[in-house]
Design a protein around this motif. Structure first.
Motif, PDB file in Angstrom:
ATOM      1  N   HIS A   1       1.947   7.003 -51.703  1.00  0.00           N
ATOM      2  CA  HIS A   1       2.222   7.266 -50.260  1.00  0.00           C
ATOM      3  C   HIS A   1       3.912   7.206 -50.624  1.00  0.00           C
TER       4      HIS A   1
ATOM      5  N   HIS B   1       1.983   3.516 -43.853  1.00  0.00           N
ATOM      6  CA  HIS B   1       0.309   3.008 -44.175  1.00  0.00           C
ATOM      7  C   HIS B   1      -0.147   2.035 -44.589  1.00  0.00           C
TER       8      HIS B   1
ATOM      9  N   CYS C   1      -0.435  10.989 -50.022  1.00  0.00           N
ATOM     10  CA  CYS C   1      -1.050  11.348 -48.769  1.00  0.00           C
ATOM     11  C   CYS C   1      -0.321  12.388 -48.044  1.00  0.00           C
TER      12      CYS C   1
ATOM     13  N   CYS D   1       2.463  12.192 -45.890  1.00  0.00           N
ATOM     14  CA  CYS D   1       3.785  11.208 -46.526  1.00  0.00           C
ATOM     15  C   CYS D   1       3.946  12.791 -47.472  1.00  0.00           C
TER      16      CYS D   1
END
Ligand SMILES: [Zn+2]
Ligand SMILES: [Zn+2]
Length: 251
Positions: free
Chosen positions: A204, A210, A237, A240
């Protein structure tokens, strides 16, 4: 290998000693652990010391104690000490008979000639590893490659794709280029926040949110920086990635 030349045992005032000891140096009556205490610090160690895996204490030109280094830490200067101590202490495991380094150096002539500086270095064969380029030669202590061979290995691979531009295009298509998506939220059990033992599935951006909160709003997953291995193997992610792309456009 750090090679340390010891003097004869000396009684010192614990309040003057950086490590609070009452004796330093070598005496043949010391047990290996007593000798470790008396000799693992405090030394002026250079940059190179941090790449070495072993320390060998010598006395009178003979190896007397072998240590596998765990870490090297600076010592706080004691009030009585003469200098704003830039000295370090070597923490590690005292080696015993049967370990290749012990067997090669203890009771044997020191691997480097006598010198005035008590700290010396030796490129021990026990510390050398095969060069990761595959050339078949061995590296200096603590190095993955012989100097220059990393560049050769890298450019051999770039050439297989084409130009540097081709290589960058290929890398970004296959792997994605998200250097700022480099945070791992350690997987935890949601009930109590203890590590679940699973490995993380995504990486991330720092501060992406998250992670999980407990009822009091405390973050359950401890964030940490991804390792090189995780940067290569874990997918970024999706949210992200979008945030990172937006940030890049804003720049
Ligand atoms: Zn090589
Ligand atoms: Zn995220």
């Amino acid at each position: 290998m750090i090679v340390i030349t010891l003097g004869s045992e000396r009684i010192v005032d614990p309040t003057d000693d950086d490590l609070g000891r009452d004796r330093i140096g070598y005496s043949p009556t010391m047990s290996p652990l007593a000798l470790y205490d008396a000799s693992h610090g405090a030394w002026h160690l250079g940059e190179r010391a941090h790449r070495e895996h072993f320390a060998l204490m010598t006395f009178d030109g003979v190896g007397v104690l072998a240590v596998e280094i765990n870490h090297i830490a600076p010592v706080a200067a004691t009030s009585g000490s003469r200098e704003g101590s830039r000295r370090s202490v070597i923490h590690g495991q005292v080696l015993a008979a049967g370990h290749p380094v012990y067997d090669a150096y203890i009771g044997k002539p020191a691997p480097i000639p006598p010198q005035r500086n008590p700290i010396g270095y030796y490129d021990a064969p026990e510390e050398q590893t095969p060069c990761l380029c595959g050339c078949g030669e061995t590296t200096p202590a603590g190095k993955d490659f012989i100097p220059g061979h990393d560049q050769t290995a890298l450019h051999d691979r770039v050439r297989q794709i084409g130009t540097v531009q081709d290589f960058i295009g290929w890398f970004d298509r296959t792997h994605g280029n998200w250097p700022d998506i480099n945070v791992i939220y350690e997987p935890v059990r949601l009930e109590d926040g203890t590590p679940s033992g699973e490995s993380a599935r995504q990486r991330h951006r720092l501060g992406c949110g998250h992670f999980y909160l407990d009822s009091s709003g405390k973050i359950l997953n401890t964030p940490r920086i991804a390792t090189a291995e995780e940067m290569a193997s874990l997918k970024p992610c999706k949210t992200c990635k979008d945030a990172s792309a937006k940030a890049a456009l804003a720049r």
